[in-house]
Design a protein around this motif. Structure first.
Motif, PDB file in Angstrom:
ATOM      1  N   SER A  33      26.371  49.595  40.934  1.00  0.00           N
ATOM      2  CA  SER A  33      25.725  48.342  40.578  1.00  0.00           C
ATOM      3  C   SER A  33      26.761  47.368  40.030  1.00  0.00           C
ATOM      4  O   SER A  33      27.887  47.751  39.704  1.00  0.00           O
ATOM      5  CB  SER A  33      24.625  48.574  39.538  1.00  0.00           C
ATOM      6  OG  SER A  33      25.157  49.163  38.372  1.00  0.00           O
ATOM      7  N   ALA A  34      26.375  46.117  39.916  1.00  0.00           N
ATOM      8  CA  ALA A  34      27.268  45.094  39.383  1.00  0.00           C
ATOM      9  C   ALA A  34      27.529  45.346  37.903  1.00  0.00           C
ATOM     10  O   ALA A  34      26.629  45.762  37.176  1.00  0.00           O
ATOM     11  CB  ALA A  34      26.652  43.710  39.576  1.00  0.00           C
ATOM     12  N   PRO A  35      28.751  45.106  37.433  1.00  0.00           N
ATOM     13  CA  PRO A  35      29.037  45.307  36.010  1.00  0.00           C
ATOM     14  C   PRO A  35      28.449  44.185  35.170  1.00  0.00           C
ATOM     15  O   PRO A  35      28.221  43.072  35.649  1.00  0.00           O
ATOM     16  CB  PRO A  35      30.570  45.256  35.963  1.00  0.00           C
ATOM     17  CG  PRO A  35      30.938  44.331  37.084  1.00  0.00           C
ATOM     18  CD  PRO A  35      29.935  44.625  38.171  1.00  0.00           C
ATOM     19  N   GLU A  36      28.197  44.475  33.910  1.00  0.00           N
ATOM     20  CA  GLU A  36      27.844  43.416  32.984  1.00  0.00           C
ATOM     21  C   GLU A  36      29.038  42.481  32.790  1.00  0.00           C
ATOM     22  O   GLU A  36      30.183  42.939  32.714  1.00  0.00           O
ATOM     23  CB  GLU A  36      27.453  43.998  31.617  1.00  0.00           C
ATOM     24  CG  GLU A  36      26.086  44.628  31.569  1.00  0.00           C
ATOM     25  CD  GLU A  36      25.665  44.976  30.156  1.00  0.00           C
ATOM     26  OE1 GLU A  36      24.447  45.048  29.922  1.00  0.00           O
ATOM     27  OE2 GLU A  36      26.546  45.184  29.309  1.00  0.00           O
ATOM     28  N   ILE A 134      35.053  42.086  24.788  1.00  0.00           N
ATOM     29  CA  ILE A 134      34.058  42.939  24.151  1.00  0.00           C
ATOM     30  C   ILE A 134      32.893  43.114  25.121  1.00  0.00           C
ATOM     31  O   ILE A 134      32.364  42.132  25.646  1.00  0.00           O
ATOM     32  CB  ILE A 134      33.566  42.323  22.831  1.00  0.00           C
ATOM     33  CG1 ILE A 134      34.671  42.402  21.772  1.00  0.00           C
ATOM     34  CG2 ILE A 134      32.302  43.007  22.336  1.00  0.00           C
ATOM     35  CD1 ILE A 134      34.331  41.697  20.475  1.00  0.00           C
ATOM     36  N   GLY A 135      32.549  44.367  25.367  1.00  0.00           N
ATOM     37  CA  GLY A 135      31.353  44.702  26.125  1.00  0.00           C
ATOM     38  C   GLY A 135      30.359  45.370  25.198  1.00  0.00           C
ATOM     39  O   GLY A 135      30.566  45.464  23.989  1.00  0.00           O
ATOM     40  N   ALA A 136      29.288  45.850  25.756  1.00  0.00           N
ATOM     41  CA  ALA A 136      28.266  46.486  24.930  1.00  0.00           C
ATOM     42  C   ALA A 136      28.782  47.747  24.259  1.00  0.00           C
ATOM     43  O   ALA A 136      28.373  48.073  23.141  1.00  0.00           O
ATOM     44  CB  ALA A 136      27.037  46.804  25.782  1.00  0.00           C
ATOM     45  N   ALA A 137      29.719  48.459  24.913  1.00  0.00           N
ATOM     46  CA  ALA A 137      30.101  49.782  24.442  1.00  0.00           C
ATOM     47  C   ALA A 137      31.506  49.883  23.887  1.00  0.00           C
ATOM     48  O   ALA A 137      31.871  50.922  23.325  1.00  0.00           O
ATOM     49  CB  ALA A 137      29.953  50.795  25.585  1.00  0.00           C
ATOM     50  N   ALA A 205      21.432  36.323  35.957  1.00  0.00           N
ATOM     51  CA  ALA A 205      21.633  35.999  37.373  1.00  0.00           C
ATOM     52  C   ALA A 205      23.087  36.225  37.772  1.00  0.00           C
ATOM     53  O   ALA A 205      23.379  36.747  38.859  1.00  0.00           O
ATOM     54  CB  ALA A 205      21.212  34.563  37.641  1.00  0.00           C
ATOM     55  N   LEU A 206      24.025  35.831  36.889  1.00  0.00           N
ATOM     56  CA  LEU A 206      25.431  36.028  37.184  1.00  0.00           C
ATOM     57  C   LEU A 206      25.754  37.507  37.368  1.00  0.00           C
ATOM     58  O   LEU A 206      26.581  37.880  38.200  1.00  0.00           O
ATOM     59  CB  LEU A 206      26.292  35.462  36.049  1.00  0.00           C
ATOM     60  CG  LEU A 206      26.577  33.972  36.032  1.00  0.00           C
ATOM     61  CD1 LEU A 206      27.348  33.612  34.768  1.00  0.00           C
ATOM     62  CD2 LEU A 206      27.358  33.552  37.268  1.00  0.00           C
ATOM     63  N   MET A 207      25.125  38.358  36.586  1.00  0.00           N
ATOM     64  CA  MET A 207      25.452  39.762  36.604  1.00  0.00           C
ATOM     65  C   MET A 207      24.928  40.506  37.820  1.00  0.00           C
ATOM     66  O   MET A 207      25.135  41.701  37.955  1.00  0.00           O
ATOM     67  CB  MET A 207      24.987  40.424  35.310  1.00  0.00           C
ATOM     68  CG  MET A 207      25.789  39.956  34.097  1.00  0.00           C
ATOM     69  SD  MET A 207      25.540  40.958  32.626  1.00  0.00           S
ATOM     70  CE  MET A 207      23.784  40.764  32.337  1.00  0.00           C
ATOM     71  N   THR A 208      24.258  39.827  38.691  1.00  0.00           N
ATOM     72  CA  THR A 208      23.888  40.446  39.969  1.00  0.00           C
ATOM     73  C   THR A 208      25.048  40.395  40.946  1.00  0.00           C
ATOM     74  O   THR A 208      25.013  41.041  41.998  1.00  0.00           O
ATOM     75  CB  THR A 208      22.676  39.738  40.591  1.00  0.00           C
ATOM     76  OG1 THR A 208      23.009  38.357  40.864  1.00  0.00           O
ATOM     77  CG2 THR A 208      21.483  39.788  39.654  1.00  0.00           C
ATOM     78  N   GLU A 209      26.112  39.636  40.586  1.00  0.00           N
ATOM     79  CA  GLU A 209      27.283  39.538  41.448  1.00  0.00           C
ATOM     80  C   GLU A 209      28.191  40.729  41.184  1.00  0.00           C
ATOM     81  O   GLU A 209      28.426  41.110  40.051  1.00  0.00           O
ATOM     82  CB  GLU A 209      28.045  38.243  41.164  1.00  0.00           C
ATOM     83  CG  GLU A 209      27.217  36.979  41.351  1.00  0.00           C
ATOM     84  CD  GLU A 209      27.980  35.744  40.952  1.00  0.00           C
ATOM     85  OE1 GLU A 209      29.203  35.849  40.729  1.00  0.00           O
ATOM     86  OE2 GLU A 209      27.357  34.675  40.881  1.00  0.00           O
ATOM     87  N   MET A 210      28.730  41.314  42.232  1.00  0.00           N
ATOM     88  CA  MET A 210      29.640  42.447  42.107  1.00  0.00           C
ATOM     89  C   MET A 210      31.020  41.960  41.709  1.00  0.00           C
ATOM     90  O   MET A 210      31.406  40.872  42.038  1.00  0.00           O
ATOM     91  CB  MET A 210      29.720  43.215  43.422  1.00  0.00           C
ATOM     92  CG  MET A 210      28.451  43.966  43.741  1.00  0.00           C
ATOM     93  SD  MET A 210      28.116  45.314  42.566  1.00  0.00           S
ATOM     94  CE  MET A 210      29.334  46.508  43.071  1.00  0.00           C
TER      95      MET A 210
END
Length: 210
Positions: A33-36, A134-137, A205-210
């Motif tokens: 899936s596409a990354p955050e 910084i990401g979620a994790a 919407a942006l995060m649907t892009e790979m």
């Protein structure tokens, strides 16, 4: 629970059952899936405040304005940069308003190295820029140097997981830089802004892009 199961449950977001052929679950095939999108951050070390202002102006032109700039901290955790940049250095951190795709980190690092070079004087670096995100994790930093805890990204740039986010706070790793460890409160504020941004329909919407 073994570590393999723990990591796979965390990745799946299911939080129930077990993986890897356990008797009360099934071995799940990961879904591509596409990354955050992530929150770009920059650590800045300098002596002359005008150099911080110049670096910030370049970051804004190329990426976006900041949405958080930390206080100015005395950079006392190491003397590593003093031979080149002098004593009494200052450390600040900033996060950028616009989220980026994780694949943009190498370009950010290449540009930051170019800016450092352009701002040298008599062959000495006068500002140090450490881009990351910084990401979620976790908190990731970019580097031009390979080491055991780093993986190659592209364009001569490596990525390092510098801190993990677990149970409401950032956690040090054996290689976490002391100044980053000392200023976790700054990164927690940045992460909170980031989590709020993820709720935006435009960002989703942006995060649907790979």
């Amino acid at each position: 629970m073994d570590r393999f199961t723990q990591y796979n449950e965390a990745d799946s977001g299911l939080g129930k059952g077990l993986f890897y052929g356990n008797s009360i679950g099934e071995c799940a095939v990961g879904t591509i899936s596409a990354p955050e999108w992530v929150k770009a951050i920059v650590g800045v070390i300098y002596k002359d405040p005008s150099l911080f202002d110049e670096a910030l102006a370049r970051i804004e032109r190329e990426f976006s304005p900041p949405d958080l700039i930390s206080d100015a901290f005395p950079f006392i955790e190491t003397h590593y940069y003093e031979k080149e940049m002098g004593a009494d250095l200052t450390r600040r951190y900033l996060s950028l308003r616009d989220l980026i795709h994780p694949k943009d980190l190498p370009r950010f690092k290449v540009l930051s190295n170019q800016w450092e070079e352009e701002l040298t004087q008599d062959g000495r670096r006068r500002v140090n820029l450490d881009p990351g995100y910084i990401g979620a994790a976790n908190l990731i930093l970019a580097s031009t140097k390979n080491f055991s805890q780093r993986i190659y990204l592209s364009d001569g740039i490596y990525g390092e997981v510098t801190m993990l986010y677990q149970n409401g706070s950032f956690r040090d790793l054996p290689w976490t830089y002391p100044d980053y460890s000392h200023h976790k409160d700054v990164f927690l504020r940045m992460r909170q802004i980031y989590k709020e941004q993820l709720k935006s329909p435009q960002i989703q919407a942006l995060m649907t892009e790979m």
